[in-house]
Scaffold this motif. Structure first.
Motif, PDB file in Angstrom:
ATOM      1  N   LEU A   1      60.392  -4.989 -56.127  1.00 22.67           N
ATOM      2  CA  LEU A   1      59.370  -5.902 -55.637  1.00 22.67           C
ATOM      3  C   LEU A   1      58.180  -5.951 -56.589  1.00 22.67           C
ATOM      4  O   LEU A   1      57.628  -7.022 -56.838  1.00 22.67           O
ATOM      5  CB  LEU A   1      58.922  -5.492 -54.232  1.00 22.67           C
ATOM      6  CG  LEU A   1      58.105  -6.539 -53.507  1.00 22.67           C
ATOM      7  CD1 LEU A   1      58.987  -7.703 -53.093  1.00 22.67           C
ATOM      8  CD2 LEU A   1      57.429  -5.951 -52.309  1.00 22.67           C
TER       9      LEU A   1
ATOM     10  N   GLN B   1      63.371  -0.331 -53.899  1.00 25.39           N
ATOM     11  CA  GLN B   1      62.972  -1.660 -53.451  1.00 25.39           C
ATOM     12  C   GLN B   1      61.529  -1.938 -53.844  1.00 25.39           C
ATOM     13  O   GLN B   1      61.193  -3.048 -54.253  1.00 25.39           O
ATOM     14  CB  GLN B   1      63.133  -1.781 -51.935  1.00 25.39           C
ATOM     15  CG  GLN B   1      64.552  -1.870 -51.468  1.00 25.39           C
ATOM     16  CD  GLN B   1      64.651  -2.023 -49.959  1.00 25.39           C
ATOM     17  OE1 GLN B   1      63.655  -2.047 -49.250  1.00 25.39           O
ATOM     18  NE2 GLN B   1      65.874  -2.124 -49.465  1.00 25.39           N
ATOM     19  N   THR B   2      60.691  -0.913 -53.734  1.00 22.23           N
ATOM     20  CA  THR B   2      59.285  -1.061 -54.125  1.00 22.23           C
ATOM     21  C   THR B   2      59.175  -1.400 -55.605  1.00 22.23           C
ATOM     22  O   THR B   2      58.382  -2.270 -55.991  1.00 22.23           O
ATOM     23  CB  THR B   2      58.508   0.231 -53.807  1.00 22.23           C
ATOM     24  OG1 THR B   2      58.591   0.472 -52.400  1.00 22.23           O
ATOM     25  CG2 THR B   2      57.061   0.133 -54.222  1.00 22.23           C
TER      26      THR B   2
ATOM     27  N   PHE C   1      69.647  -5.734 -53.455  1.00 19.25           N
ATOM     28  CA  PHE C   1      68.358  -5.229 -52.971  1.00 19.25           C
ATOM     29  C   PHE C   1      68.525  -4.445 -51.674  1.00 19.25           C
ATOM     30  O   PHE C   1      67.875  -3.426 -51.470  1.00 19.25           O
ATOM     31  CB  PHE C   1      67.403  -6.410 -52.772  1.00 19.25           C
ATOM     32  CG  PHE C   1      65.987  -6.022 -52.518  1.00 19.25           C
ATOM     33  CD1 PHE C   1      65.122  -5.756 -53.564  1.00 19.25           C
ATOM     34  CD2 PHE C   1      65.500  -5.932 -51.228  1.00 19.25           C
ATOM     35  CE1 PHE C   1      63.809  -5.404 -53.340  1.00 19.25           C
ATOM     36  CE2 PHE C   1      64.191  -5.584 -50.983  1.00 19.25           C
ATOM     37  CZ  PHE C   1      63.339  -5.318 -52.047  1.00 19.25           C
TER      38      PHE C   1
ATOM     39  N   LEU D   1      64.306 -13.316 -55.620  1.00 12.47           N
ATOM     40  CA  LEU D   1      64.664 -12.324 -54.609  1.00 12.47           C
ATOM     41  C   LEU D   1      65.989 -12.683 -53.943  1.00 12.47           C
ATOM     42  O   LEU D   1      66.822 -11.817 -53.679  1.00 12.47           O
ATOM     43  CB  LEU D   1      63.559 -12.193 -53.568  1.00 12.47           C
ATOM     44  CG  LEU D   1      63.734 -11.091 -52.537  1.00 12.47           C
ATOM     45  CD1 LEU D   1      63.787  -9.725 -53.214  1.00 12.47           C
ATOM     46  CD2 LEU D   1      62.603 -11.137 -51.534  1.00 12.47           C
TER      47      LEU D   1
ATOM     48  N   LEU E   1      54.920 -10.537 -49.117  1.00 12.14           N
ATOM     49  CA  LEU E   1      55.615  -9.459 -48.396  1.00 12.14           C
ATOM     50  C   LEU E   1      56.433 -10.007 -47.233  1.00 12.14           C
ATOM     51  O   LEU E   1      57.592  -9.622 -47.035  1.00 12.14           O
ATOM     52  CB  LEU E   1      54.608  -8.436 -47.884  1.00 12.14           C
ATOM     53  CG  LEU E   1      53.995  -7.500 -48.909  1.00 12.14           C
ATOM     54  CD1 LEU E   1      52.882  -6.672 -48.268  1.00 12.14           C
ATOM     55  CD2 LEU E   1      55.044  -6.604 -49.512  1.00 12.14           C
TER      56      LEU E   1
ATOM     57  N   TRP F   1      55.010  -2.432 -49.289  1.00 14.58           N
ATOM     58  CA  TRP F   1      56.318  -2.990 -48.969  1.00 14.58           C
ATOM     59  C   TRP F   1      57.047  -2.196 -47.890  1.00 14.58           C
ATOM     60  O   TRP F   1      57.505  -2.755 -46.898  1.00 14.58           O
ATOM     61  CB  TRP F   1      57.187  -3.102 -50.212  1.00 14.58           C
ATOM     62  CG  TRP F   1      58.616  -3.382 -49.876  1.00 14.58           C
ATOM     63  CD1 TRP F   1      59.679  -2.568 -50.069  1.00 14.58           C
ATOM     64  CD2 TRP F   1      59.135  -4.560 -49.234  1.00 14.58           C
ATOM     65  NE1 TRP F   1      60.829  -3.156 -49.600  1.00 14.58           N
ATOM     66  CE2 TRP F   1      60.518  -4.379 -49.083  1.00 14.58           C
ATOM     67  CE3 TRP F   1      58.564  -5.739 -48.775  1.00 14.58           C
ATOM     68  CZ2 TRP F   1      61.341  -5.332 -48.502  1.00 14.58           C
ATOM     69  CZ3 TRP F   1      59.386  -6.685 -48.183  1.00 14.58           C
ATOM     70  CH2 TRP F   1      60.746  -6.492 -48.055  1.00 14.58           C
TER      71      TRP F   1
ATOM     72  N   ALA G   1      59.331 -12.086 -48.435  1.00  9.69           N
ATOM     73  CA  ALA G   1      60.364 -11.187 -48.968  1.00  9.69           C
ATOM     74  C   ALA G   1      61.186 -10.588 -47.826  1.00  9.69           C
ATOM     75  O   ALA G   1      62.421 -10.538 -47.900  1.00  9.69           O
ATOM     76  CB  ALA G   1      59.725 -10.079 -49.806  1.00  9.69           C
TER      77      ALA G   1
ATOM     78  N   ALA H   1      52.963  -3.816 -53.649  1.00 10.98           N
ATOM     79  CA  ALA H   1      54.214  -3.057 -53.777  1.00 10.98           C
ATOM     80  C   ALA H   1      54.183  -1.799 -52.917  1.00 10.98           C
ATOM     81  O   ALA H   1      55.180  -1.462 -52.270  1.00 10.98           O
ATOM     82  CB  ALA H   1      54.463  -2.697 -55.238  1.00 10.98           C
TER      83      ALA H   1
ATOM     84  N   ARG I   1      69.431 -10.435 -53.528  1.00 14.46           N
ATOM     85  CA  ARG I   1      69.339  -9.948 -52.156  1.00 14.46           C
ATOM     86  C   ARG I   1      70.443  -8.961 -51.803  1.00 14.46           C
ATOM     87  O   ARG I   1      70.195  -7.924 -51.183  1.00 14.46           O
ATOM     88  CB  ARG I   1      69.356 -11.121 -51.177  1.00 14.46           C
ATOM     89  CG  ARG I   1      69.169 -10.725 -49.740  1.00 14.46           C
ATOM     90  CD  ARG I   1      69.298 -11.915 -48.823  1.00 14.46           C
ATOM     91  NE  ARG I   1      70.652 -12.406 -48.744  1.00 14.46           N
ATOM     92  CZ  ARG I   1      71.620 -11.851 -48.018  1.00 14.46           C
ATOM     93  NH1 ARG I   1      71.367 -10.783 -47.317  1.00 14.46           N
ATOM     94  NH2 ARG I   1      72.822 -12.365 -47.996  1.00 14.46           N
TER      95      ARG I   1
END
Length: 158
Positions: free
Chosen positions: A105, A101-102, A93, A86, A39, A143, A42, A140, A90
Motif C-alpha cells: 500500500l 500489505q502495508t 494482495f 490495486l 484507505l 492500513w 482500497a 500506510a 488484488r
C-alpha cells in the motif's frame, strides 16, 4: 435485504472518508493528514471488487475534488490509477500478511504522490515540498487498523 445493506455500508464508509478528509486540523499536521478515501477505496476494492471498482473511484474522486477544492479531476485521476493498480494485484494482495500489505500500500501511495506531483507541476508549475510525503507514511501505518475496523463492521452486517 443484505445486498442493500452492503451498498449502504459501502456508501456510508466512503462518505465518512470524505468527511474525515475535510475535518479541520492544525496547520502543522496538515502535511501528515491520512488519505482516508484511499484507505477505504482500497478496502472495498479488495473485499468487494464486483461492487467497488474504477467507476466508484472516479465518482468519489470527483466528489473529493469538489469538497477539497483541487483541480477538477485530480483526485479522480489519482483514485482511478490507485484502484486500477490495486485491482490488478488484488489476488496476491489478499495472501500477504498485514505488514507486507502495508508495504504494498505504501508503494501504491508513493505512486499516487508521483501522479499528484505531476498534476501539480502541470497545473501550477510548483514542485511539492519535502513534507508532502508525510501522509504516505501515516496512511500506510493506518492500513491494518482501518482494514480490521471495516472488516469487523462488514462481517457484523452479514
Amino acid at each position: 435485504m443484505i445486498r442493500g445493506n452492503r451498498f449502504l455500508l459501502i456508501f456510508v464508509s466512503l462518505s465518512v472518508a470524505l468527511v474525515l478528509a475535510i475535518l479541520p486540523m492544525p496547520a502543522v499536521l496538515l502535511p501528515y493528514r491520512p488519505l482516508w478515501l484511499f484507505l477505504v477505496i482500497a478496502f472495498w476494492t479488495i473485499e468487494e471488487p464486483e461492487r467497488v471498482g474504477l467507476g466508484v473511484a472516479f465518482v468519489f474522486g470527483v466528489l473529493m475534488d469538489l469538497v477539497v477544492g483541487t483541480v477538477l479531476g485530480e483526485y479522480a485521476l489519482r483514485l482511478v490509477v490507485f484502484t486500477f493498480l490495486l485491482g490488478r494485484f488484488r489476488a496476491r494482495f489478499n495472501f500477504y500478511p498485514g505488514w507486507q500489505q502495508t508495504l504494498v500500500l505504501a508503494a501504491l501511495l508513493i505512486n499516487d504522490r508521483i501522479v499528484a506531483a505531476a498534476v501539480h507541476v502541470a497545473t501550477h508549475g510548483l514542485a511539492a515540498p519535502w513534507h508532502y510525503w508525510g501522509s504516505v507514511i501515516v496512511t500506510a501505518v493506518l492500513w491494518v487498523p482501518t482494514f480490521a475496523l471495516l472488516d469487523a463492521i462488514r462481517l457484523r452486517k452479514r
